[in-house]
Design an enzyme around this catalytic site. Structure first.
Site, PDB file in Angstrom:
ATOM      1  N   HIS A  40       1.562 -73.178  -4.006  1.00 46.47           N
ATOM      2  CA  HIS A  40       0.764 -73.625  -5.400  1.00 46.47           C
ATOM      3  C   HIS A  40      -0.293 -72.656  -5.512  1.00 46.47           C
ATOM      4  CE1 HIS A  40      -1.639 -75.683  -2.169  1.00 46.47           C
ATOM      5  NE2 HIS A  40      -2.691 -75.018  -2.779  1.00 46.47           N
ATOM      6  N   TYR A  63       1.659 -73.793   2.741  1.00 53.47           N
ATOM      7  CA  TYR A  63       0.719 -73.842   4.047  1.00 53.47           C
ATOM      8  C   TYR A  63       0.222 -75.163   4.457  1.00 53.47           C
ATOM      9  CZ  TYR A  63      -3.139 -74.600   0.644  1.00 53.47           C
ATOM     10  OH  TYR A  63      -4.054 -75.181  -0.084  1.00 53.47           O
ATOM     11  N   HIS A 122      -3.887 -72.361  -7.576  1.00 55.34           N
ATOM     12  CA  HIS A 122      -4.908 -73.141  -8.268  1.00 55.34           C
ATOM     13  C   HIS A 122      -5.530 -72.682  -9.658  1.00 55.34           C
ATOM     14  CE1 HIS A 122      -6.129 -75.742  -4.546  1.00 55.34           C
ATOM     15  NE2 HIS A 122      -5.384 -74.834  -4.117  1.00 55.34           N
ATOM     16  N   TYR A 153      -6.509 -68.922   3.064  1.00 63.86           N
ATOM     17  CA  TYR A 153      -7.543 -68.736   1.955  1.00 63.86           C
ATOM     18  C   TYR A 153      -8.534 -67.374   2.727  1.00 63.86           C
ATOM     19  CZ  TYR A 153      -5.604 -72.214  -1.210  1.00 63.86           C
ATOM     20  OH  TYR A 153      -4.897 -72.910  -1.791  1.00 63.86           O
ATOM     21  N   ARG A 172       1.195 -78.430   2.579  1.00 61.70           N
ATOM     22  CA  ARG A 172       1.332 -78.538   1.186  1.00 61.70           C
ATOM     23  C   ARG A 172       2.287 -77.407   0.563  1.00 61.70           C
ATOM     24  NH1 ARG A 172      -2.924 -78.416  -2.789  1.00 61.70           N
ATOM     25  NH2 ARG A 172      -1.519 -80.243  -3.386  1.00 61.70           N
TER      26      ARG A 172
HETATM   27  C1  BEZ Z   1      -5.964 -77.034  -1.276  1.00 57.67           C
HETATM   28  O1  BEZ Z   1      -6.715 -75.927  -1.418  1.00 57.67           O
HETATM   29  O2  BEZ Z   1      -4.867 -76.994  -1.872  1.00 57.67           O
HETATM   30  C2  BEZ Z   1      -6.297 -78.157  -0.670  1.00 57.67           C
HETATM   31  C3  BEZ Z   1      -6.389 -77.796   0.886  1.00 57.67           C
HETATM   32  C4  BEZ Z   1      -6.732 -78.881   1.768  1.00 57.67           C
HETATM   33  C5  BEZ Z   1      -6.838 -80.262   1.253  1.00 57.67           C
HETATM   34  C6  BEZ Z   1      -6.669 -80.406  -0.276  1.00 57.67           C
HETATM   35  C7  BEZ Z   1      -6.368 -79.417  -0.969  1.00 57.67           C
HETATM   36 FE    FE Z   2      -4.522 -74.910  -2.046  1.00 57.87          FE
END
Ligand code: BEZ
Ligand code: FE
Length: 276
Positions: free
Chosen positions: A215, A191, A217, A157, A212
């Site tokens: 995605h 990521y 947000h 990010y 993860r």
């Molecule tokens: C996220 O940005 O999706 C995220 C990153 C770390 C922990 C939980 C969510």
């Molecule tokens: Fe995220």
């Protein structure tokens, strides 16, 4: 209260909190003590393990700063964040489901017009995102405030780059009169959550990965509707069933379609729950 032993100490501690004036705080403290003591008894916690736990929590606190919230990461990877989201965001069928917020939201993201490129220089495959915001009754929600944020092709990010002069791959748009919105960005990529701290050590020690699935947000707000905090996940991602923070819901999985010119498009409609 003297000579407490392993059979009498729990009641003694509970009695200590019995006079808590705030009833909710009393409930939480009572329950916390009961579960903590039951946990220690069940695993027959040794003194060395107790100390290791204290050192782990201390290191977790030391890892926190204005950019890094290791305790939230800990909550995320223990499933506590998603459990709290699930318990507090039950919605009627048909509404878009909520999922974890994550630590990378920025309060004052740049505002964009429809069609703008929110990537703003972030590295990644070009992608157009289109959708509508509707209420549960199917009526379009005009002028909804749509906050969007995502990682770049390197899985970072913008806030994770110390030297970046302006926000990238995030922005705020408003839905049009028909509830529609569209913007340019980059394709979402999988990521790893930050794993250079105690939470990363915990994941390694328990043979878990920090990834993860890809995605995007969204936070969507409109008068008369509950605020929606969610993510749209990329279909086919290898981490959909092993998300490090347990955030994937099948209804939030969508297709990033590859176009003939090699760019991508994502279509996703959001349904907001009216405030009762
Ligand atoms: C996220 O940005 O999706 C995220 C990153 C770390 C922990 C939980 C969510
Ligand atoms: Fe995220």
């Amino acid at each position: 209260m003297r000579n407490l032993n392993q059979d009498t100490i729990t009641q003694a501690v509970l009695a200590r909190f019995a006079g808590t004036p705030d009833p909710r705080l009393k409930e939480i403290m009572t329950c916390l003590v009961q579960h903590l003591h039951a946990f220690a008894r069940e695993v027959k916690l040794t003194e060395a393990e107790w100390l290791q736990g204290i050192q782990f929590l201390t290191a977790t606190g030391h890892k926190c700063d204005t950019q890094r919230q290791e305790f939230i990461l800990l909550s995320d990877t223990l499933g506590l964040s998603m459990l709290t989201v699930a318990m507090n965001n039950e919605k009627p069928a048909g509404c878009t489901e909520a999922t974890v917020f994550g630590p990378f939201f920025l309060e004052d993201a740049p505002h964009y017009e429809q069609g703008a490129d929110v990537a703003n220089g972030a590295r990644g495959e070009p992608c157009v995102v289109r959708g509508t915001v509707k209420g549960l009754d199917g009526k379009p929600v005009a002028d909804a405030v749509i906050n969007v944020w995502q990682a770049d092709a390197d899985g970072n990010y913008d806030v994770q780059y110390a030297e970046l002069a302006h926000p990238q791959a995030r922005g705020i748009l408003r839905s049009g009169p028909d509830g529609g919105f569209h913007f340019k960005t980059i394709r979402a990529e999988a990521y790893p959550i930050p794993s250079d701290g105690p939470v990363g050590d915990m994941l390694k020690a328990t043979a878990n990965h920090p990834w993860r699935p890809a995605h995007l947000h969204f936070m969507i707000e409109a008068p008369g509707y509950e605020r929606l905090i969610t993510q749209v996940f990329r279909d086919g991602d290898p981490y959909l069933d092993s998300d490090a923070v347990f955030g994937v819901r099948q209804s939030l999985v969508a297709d990033w379609v590859e176009l003939p010119d090699g760019s991508y498009s994502l279509d996703y409609d959001f349904v907001l729950n009216p405030v009762r």
